[in-house]
Design an enzyme around this catalytic site. Sequence first.
Site, PDB file in Angstrom:
ATOM      1  N   LYS A 197       5.868   4.539   5.964  1.00 29.59           N
ATOM      2  CA  LYS A 197       4.831   3.816   5.231  1.00 29.59           C
ATOM      3  C   LYS A 197       4.649   2.460   5.888  1.00 29.59           C
ATOM      4  O   LYS A 197       5.574   1.639   5.914  1.00 29.59           O
ATOM      5  CB  LYS A 197       5.242   3.652   3.770  1.00 29.59           C
ATOM      6  CG  LYS A 197       4.196   2.915   2.948  1.00 29.59           C
ATOM      7  CD  LYS A 197       4.593   2.849   1.488  1.00 29.59           C
ATOM      8  CE  LYS A 197       3.521   2.147   0.675  1.00 29.59           C
ATOM      9  NZ  LYS A 197       3.895   2.049  -0.747  1.00 29.59           N
ATOM     10  N   LYS A 249       1.883   7.364   6.050  1.00 35.81           N
ATOM     11  CA  LYS A 249       0.877   6.640   5.288  1.00 35.81           C
ATOM     12  C   LYS A 249       0.618   5.277   5.883  1.00 35.81           C
ATOM     13  O   LYS A 249       1.584   4.591   6.201  1.00 35.81           O
ATOM     14  CB  LYS A 249       1.405   6.479   3.859  1.00 35.81           C
ATOM     15  CG  LYS A 249       0.543   5.645   2.950  1.00 35.81           C
ATOM     16  CD  LYS A 249       1.244   5.488   1.630  1.00 35.81           C
ATOM     17  CE  LYS A 249       0.408   4.619   0.720  1.00 35.81           C
ATOM     18  NZ  LYS A 249       1.045   4.390  -0.564  1.00 35.81           N
TER      19      LYS A 249
HETATM   20  C1  PBG Z   1       3.176   1.127  -3.687  1.00 36.60           C
HETATM   21  C2  PBG Z   1       1.989   1.911  -3.225  1.00 36.60           C
HETATM   22  C3  PBG Z   1       0.873   1.428  -2.546  1.00 36.60           C
HETATM   23  C4  PBG Z   1       0.034   2.524  -2.356  1.00 36.60           C
HETATM   24  C5  PBG Z   1       0.647   3.621  -2.920  1.00 36.60           C
HETATM   25  N1  PBG Z   1       1.870   3.231  -3.429  1.00 36.60           N
HETATM   26  C6  PBG Z   1       0.470   0.062  -2.183  1.00 36.60           C
HETATM   27  C7  PBG Z   1       1.332  -0.785  -1.360  1.00 36.60           C
HETATM   28  O1  PBG Z   1       2.327  -0.370  -0.782  1.00 36.60           O
HETATM   29  O2  PBG Z   1       1.003  -1.955  -1.310  1.00 36.60           O
HETATM   30  C8  PBG Z   1      -1.284   2.467  -1.684  1.00 36.60           C
HETATM   31  C9  PBG Z   1      -2.156   3.635  -1.899  1.00 36.60           C
HETATM   32  C10 PBG Z   1      -3.556   3.424  -1.477  1.00 36.60           C
HETATM   33  O3  PBG Z   1      -3.918   2.396  -0.884  1.00 36.60           O
HETATM   34  O4  PBG Z   1      -4.362   4.339  -1.729  1.00 36.60           O
HETATM   35  N2  PBG Z   1       3.795   1.713  -4.788  1.00 36.60           N
END
Ligand code: PBG
Length: 325
Positions: A197, A249
């Site tokens: 991520k 992601k």
């Molecule tokens: C954090 C989380 C995020 C997203 C999913 N889970 C945001 C981040 O890490 O700041 C982003 C998902 C998206 O942008 O569609 N729990």
Amino acid sequence: MSFPDVRMRRLRQSPAMRGLVRETSVEPRQLVLPLFVREGLTDAQPIGSMPGVAQHSLDSLRAVATEAAEAGVGGVMLFGVPAVRDARGSGADDPKGILNVATEVLAAEVGDALVVQTDLCLDEFTDHGHCGVLAADGSVDNDATLERYTSMALSQARAGSQLLGLSGMMDGQVAVIRRALDAEGFTDTLLLAYAAKYASAFYGPFREAVDSQLRGDRRTYQLDPGNRREGVREAVVDEQEGADIVMVKPAMGFLDVLREVRDTVQVPVWAYQVSGEYAMVEAAAANGWIDRRASILESLLSIRRAGADALLTYWATEAARWLRG
Ligand code: PBG
């Protein structure tokens, strides 16, 4: 030496011929719909930066999850937006917290038709907006956060979540949570590790969707977008820790990482087409600059082609309907 002419276009001469040689496809069963439920709402509330996506009340949540199931979507991934936040994210593991209550509702409503999944992270529940609890110096405390995640995992499993999406990027989270679930008898609860991520600007609209309190960034725990090898290594570590599925992601900016992860680990690999990817296509389509439907389907196909076995997308239900014809 003479060779016959290479005529690649022979393979492309008719729809049927193209269908016979198409290497990749997308099926509804491979799509997961992310859903937002907000405490205290009586009606769905649109999210401005994500046209077509809303924060849901328990009732509207039930309705959209049922639509997803009827369209043949494989799963829903639930995010909770609490009314009250605090430093340790108390709403996250409270059995009466919005995410756990909504999970119970969905498990009863659609739990037999699709896989009910929950986001396991503290950022929606903390008043500082970070994915973990903070140490005295303001840094995110990895090991103290693991204790909170463990409690959250047990609450979600008790509420009926079938698959926990570990999105917090704390080291050791998969192993610690697996051990805790098994000790309590939740041996069938799956763990999806958001392995690679990245600290991405494309999460922007999501922050509005969950009413994020974050100031600053997540660069001390999410991956640097410049690093491919490190992303692959995260996936390998998570597989070794016992993740059932690993994720990359965002999706479209990281297709190279996705391909390499797919070629490296043995577990299923998923990708998350994030809020900013959604918003870009919607905005361009609203301006008449691209063909909306064709662009959406091409984006899903590209993510599958790069190696995703399944993917999270805010278009899951709509795309599933198109794909079914
Ligand atoms: C954090 C989380 C995020 C997203 C999913 N889970 C945001 C981040 O890490 O700041 C982003 C998902 C998206 O942008 O569609 N729990």
